[in-house]
Design a protein around this motif. Structure first.
Motif, PDB file in Angstrom:
ATOM      1  N   GLU A   1     -53.714 -30.952  46.442  1.00 53.11           N
ATOM      2  CA  GLU A   1     -53.950 -32.178  47.202  1.00 53.11           C
ATOM      3  C   GLU A   1     -52.632 -32.855  47.568  1.00 53.11           C
ATOM      4  O   GLU A   1     -52.443 -33.280  48.706  1.00 53.11           O
ATOM      5  CB  GLU A   1     -54.812 -33.145  46.391  1.00 53.11           C
ATOM      6  N   LEU A   2     -51.722 -32.954  46.591  1.00 53.30           N
ATOM      7  CA  LEU A   2     -50.422 -33.575  46.862  1.00 53.30           C
ATOM      8  C   LEU A   2     -49.599 -32.746  47.838  1.00 53.30           C
ATOM      9  O   LEU A   2     -48.938 -33.288  48.725  1.00 53.30           O
ATOM     10  CB  LEU A   2     -49.647 -33.765  45.558  1.00 53.30           C
ATOM     11  N   TYR A   3     -49.640 -31.437  47.680  1.00 53.59           N
ATOM     12  CA  TYR A   3     -48.891 -30.559  48.573  1.00 53.59           C
ATOM     13  C   TYR A   3     -49.382 -30.718  50.009  1.00 53.59           C
ATOM     14  O   TYR A   3     -48.594 -30.813  50.943  1.00 53.59           O
ATOM     15  CB  TYR A   3     -49.044 -29.112  48.110  1.00 53.59           C
ATOM     16  N   LYS A   4     -50.701 -30.762  50.164  1.00 55.19           N
ATOM     17  CA  LYS A   4     -51.279 -30.899  51.497  1.00 55.19           C
ATOM     18  C   LYS A   4     -50.887 -32.237  52.125  1.00 55.19           C
ATOM     19  O   LYS A   4     -50.624 -32.326  53.320  1.00 55.19           O
ATOM     20  CB  LYS A   4     -52.806 -30.792  51.418  1.00 55.19           C
ATOM     21  N   GLU A   5     -50.830 -33.287  51.297  1.00 56.59           N
ATOM     22  CA  GLU A   5     -50.527 -34.617  51.818  1.00 56.59           C
ATOM     23  C   GLU A   5     -49.045 -34.795  52.159  1.00 56.59           C
ATOM     24  O   GLU A   5     -48.704 -35.387  53.181  1.00 56.59           O
ATOM     25  CB  GLU A   5     -50.929 -35.684  50.803  1.00 56.59           C
ATOM     26  N   PHE A   6     -48.161 -34.266  51.320  1.00 49.90           N
ATOM     27  CA  PHE A   6     -46.743 -34.566  51.478  1.00 49.90           C
ATOM     28  C   PHE A   6     -45.890 -33.400  51.962  1.00 49.90           C
ATOM     29  O   PHE A   6     -44.693 -33.561  52.150  1.00 49.90           O
ATOM     30  CB  PHE A   6     -46.160 -35.094  50.161  1.00 49.90           C
ATOM     31  N   HIS A   7     -46.471 -32.231  52.144  1.00 48.97           N
ATOM     32  CA  HIS A   7     -45.685 -31.086  52.605  1.00 48.97           C
ATOM     33  C   HIS A   7     -45.134 -31.373  53.995  1.00 48.97           C
ATOM     34  O   HIS A   7     -45.827 -31.902  54.857  1.00 48.97           O
ATOM     35  CB  HIS A   7     -46.532 -29.821  52.628  1.00 48.97           C
ATOM     36  N   GLY A   8     -43.895 -31.012  54.177  1.00 47.39           N
ATOM     37  CA  GLY A   8     -43.222 -31.306  55.443  1.00 47.39           C
ATOM     38  C   GLY A   8     -43.905 -30.674  56.639  1.00 47.39           C
ATOM     39  O   GLY A   8     -44.213 -29.496  56.661  1.00 47.39           O
ATOM     40  N   ARG A   9     -44.173 -31.488  57.630  1.00 50.17           N
ATOM     41  CA  ARG A   9     -44.737 -31.012  58.888  1.00 50.17           C
ATOM     42  C   ARG A   9     -43.674 -31.136  59.967  1.00 50.17           C
ATOM     43  O   ARG A   9     -43.964 -31.469  61.104  1.00 50.17           O
ATOM     44  CB  ARG A   9     -45.945 -31.867  59.268  1.00 50.17           C
ATOM     45  N   GLY A  10     -42.456 -30.928  59.605  1.00 47.33           N
ATOM     46  CA  GLY A  10     -41.369 -31.193  60.535  1.00 47.33           C
ATOM     47  C   GLY A  10     -40.819 -32.575  60.222  1.00 47.33           C
ATOM     48  O   GLY A  10     -41.103 -33.161  59.183  1.00 47.33           O
ATOM     49  N   GLU A  11     -40.043 -33.091  61.115  1.00 40.40           N
ATOM     50  CA  GLU A  11     -39.456 -34.403  60.875  1.00 40.40           C
ATOM     51  C   GLU A  11     -40.462 -35.504  61.142  1.00 40.40           C
ATOM     52  O   GLU A  11     -41.258 -35.434  62.063  1.00 40.40           O
ATOM     53  CB  GLU A  11     -38.219 -34.596  61.755  1.00 40.40           C
ATOM     54  N   ARG A  12     -40.387 -36.533  60.310  1.00 42.95           N
ATOM     55  CA  ARG A  12     -41.230 -37.710  60.476  1.00 42.95           C
ATOM     56  C   ARG A  12     -40.395 -38.822  61.088  1.00 42.95           C
ATOM     57  O   ARG A  12     -39.180 -38.862  60.934  1.00 42.95           O
ATOM     58  CB  ARG A  12     -41.763 -38.177  59.126  1.00 42.95           C
ATOM     59  N   THR A  13     -41.062 -39.741  61.736  1.00 46.43           N
ATOM     60  CA  THR A  13     -40.354 -40.897  62.263  1.00 46.43           C
ATOM     61  C   THR A  13     -40.037 -41.841  61.107  1.00 46.43           C
ATOM     62  O   THR A  13     -40.597 -41.718  60.005  1.00 46.43           O
ATOM     63  CB  THR A  13     -41.214 -41.647  63.303  1.00 46.43           C
ATOM     64  N   VAL A  14     -39.156 -42.783  61.365  1.00 43.12           N
ATOM     65  CA  VAL A  14     -38.805 -43.762  60.341  1.00 43.12           C
ATOM     66  C   VAL A  14     -40.035 -44.573  59.960  1.00 43.12           C
ATOM     67  O   VAL A  14     -40.280 -44.859  58.783  1.00 43.12           O
ATOM     68  CB  VAL A  14     -37.665 -44.680  60.855  1.00 43.12           C
ATOM     69  N   ARG A  15     -40.868 -44.921  60.929  1.00 41.88           N
ATOM     70  CA  ARG A  15     -42.083 -45.695  60.659  1.00 41.88           C
ATOM     71  C   ARG A  15     -43.041 -44.894  59.771  1.00 41.88           C
ATOM     72  O   ARG A  15     -43.613 -45.429  58.828  1.00 41.88           O
ATOM     73  CB  ARG A  15     -42.780 -46.088  61.956  1.00 41.88           C
ATOM     74  N   GLU A  16     -43.238 -43.610  60.050  1.00 41.49           N
ATOM     75  CA  GLU A  16     -44.132 -42.784  59.230  1.00 41.49           C
ATOM     76  C   GLU A  16     -43.629 -42.694  57.794  1.00 41.49           C
ATOM     77  O   GLU A  16     -44.406 -42.780  56.848  1.00 41.49           O
ATOM     78  CB  GLU A  16     -44.253 -41.381  59.828  1.00 41.49           C
ATOM     79  N   THR A  17     -42.312 -42.516  57.651  1.00 35.44           N
ATOM     80  CA  THR A  17     -41.735 -42.430  56.316  1.00 35.44           C
ATOM     81  C   THR A  17     -41.897 -43.750  55.576  1.00 35.44           C
ATOM     82  O   THR A  17     -42.257 -43.772  54.394  1.00 35.44           O
ATOM     83  CB  THR A  17     -40.244 -42.045  56.402  1.00 35.44           C
ATOM     84  N   ALA A  18     -41.632 -44.863  56.253  1.00 35.83           N
ATOM     85  CA  ALA A  18     -41.779 -46.172  55.624  1.00 35.83           C
ATOM     86  C   ALA A  18     -43.230 -46.423  55.227  1.00 35.83           C
ATOM     87  O   ALA A  18     -43.507 -46.924  54.130  1.00 35.83           O
ATOM     88  CB  ALA A  18     -41.286 -47.263  56.566  1.00 35.83           C
ATOM     89  N   ASP A  19     -44.163 -46.072  56.090  1.00 33.86           N
ATOM     90  CA  ASP A  19     -45.580 -46.245  55.768  1.00 33.86           C
ATOM     91  C   ASP A  19     -45.995 -45.379  54.587  1.00 33.86           C
ATOM     92  O   ASP A  19     -46.796 -45.790  53.748  1.00 33.86           O
ATOM     93  CB  ASP A  19     -46.451 -45.920  56.978  1.00 33.86           C
ATOM     94  N   MET A  20     -45.451 -44.168  54.509  1.00 32.86           N
ATOM     95  CA  MET A  20     -45.816 -43.250  53.452  1.00 32.86           C
ATOM     96  C   MET A  20     -45.386 -43.781  52.081  1.00 32.86           C
ATOM     97  O   MET A  20     -46.112 -43.637  51.101  1.00 32.86           O
ATOM     98  CB  MET A  20     -45.173 -41.882  53.706  1.00 32.86           C
ATOM     99  N   VAL A  21     -44.225 -44.429  52.005  1.00 37.88           N
ATOM    100  CA  VAL A  21     -43.741 -44.915  50.716  1.00 37.88           C
ATOM    101  C   VAL A  21     -44.060 -46.391  50.490  1.00 37.88           C
ATOM    102  O   VAL A  21     -43.740 -46.941  49.458  1.00 37.88           O
ATOM    103  CB  VAL A  21     -42.222 -44.672  50.547  1.00 37.88           C
ATOM    104  N   GLY A  22     -44.684 -47.044  51.464  1.00 36.29           N
ATOM    105  CA  GLY A  22     -45.131 -48.412  51.270  1.00 36.29           C
ATOM    106  C   GLY A  22     -44.127 -49.481  51.662  1.00 36.29           C
ATOM    107  O   GLY A  22     -44.253 -50.632  51.238  1.00 36.29           O
TER     108      GLY A  22
END
Length: 102
Positions: free
Chosen positions: A72-93
């Motif tokens: 479950e964690l691998y599926k959620e956080f496995h790299g799908r290429g580069e993320r935007t700064v907003r996506e990264t910020a949202d992911m870590v809260g």
């Protein structure tokens, strides 16, 4: 009671791992049930093998739940290429500086 709880946990993990969610004809579930019947004892009996079997069953239950959680964690956080700064910020809260503060 610990044996029943472990048995239910094992069967639940097998059900979660099964593609169709059915373990009625699953060989692993049949084997587990046969082992539980084999090591079933009464209060008058002392069976060292039963305690060993319970410990092994708890180990397998932990292993199966850890694999499920890892996937479950691998599926959620496995790299799908580069993320935007907003996506990264949202992911870590975090909030970006230009976001409105709540």
């Amino acid at each position: 009671m610990a044996a029943v709880k472990t048995l239910r946990g094992l069967l639940a993990e097998l059900r979660a791992a099964s593609p169709n969610g059915c373990i009625k004809n699953n060989l692993a579930s049949r084997y587990i049930l046969a082992q539980y019947k084999k090591f079933q004892t009464t209060d008058q009996q002392l069976c060292k093998a039963r305690d060993e079997a319970l410990s092994l069953a708890q180990t397998y239950q932990t292993y199966l739940s850890s694999i499920r959680k890892y996937n479950e964690l691998y599926k959620e956080f496995h790299g799908r290429g580069e993320r935007t700064v907003r996506e990264t910020a949202d992911m870590v809260g975090f909030k970006l500086p230009h976001d409105p503060k709540d």
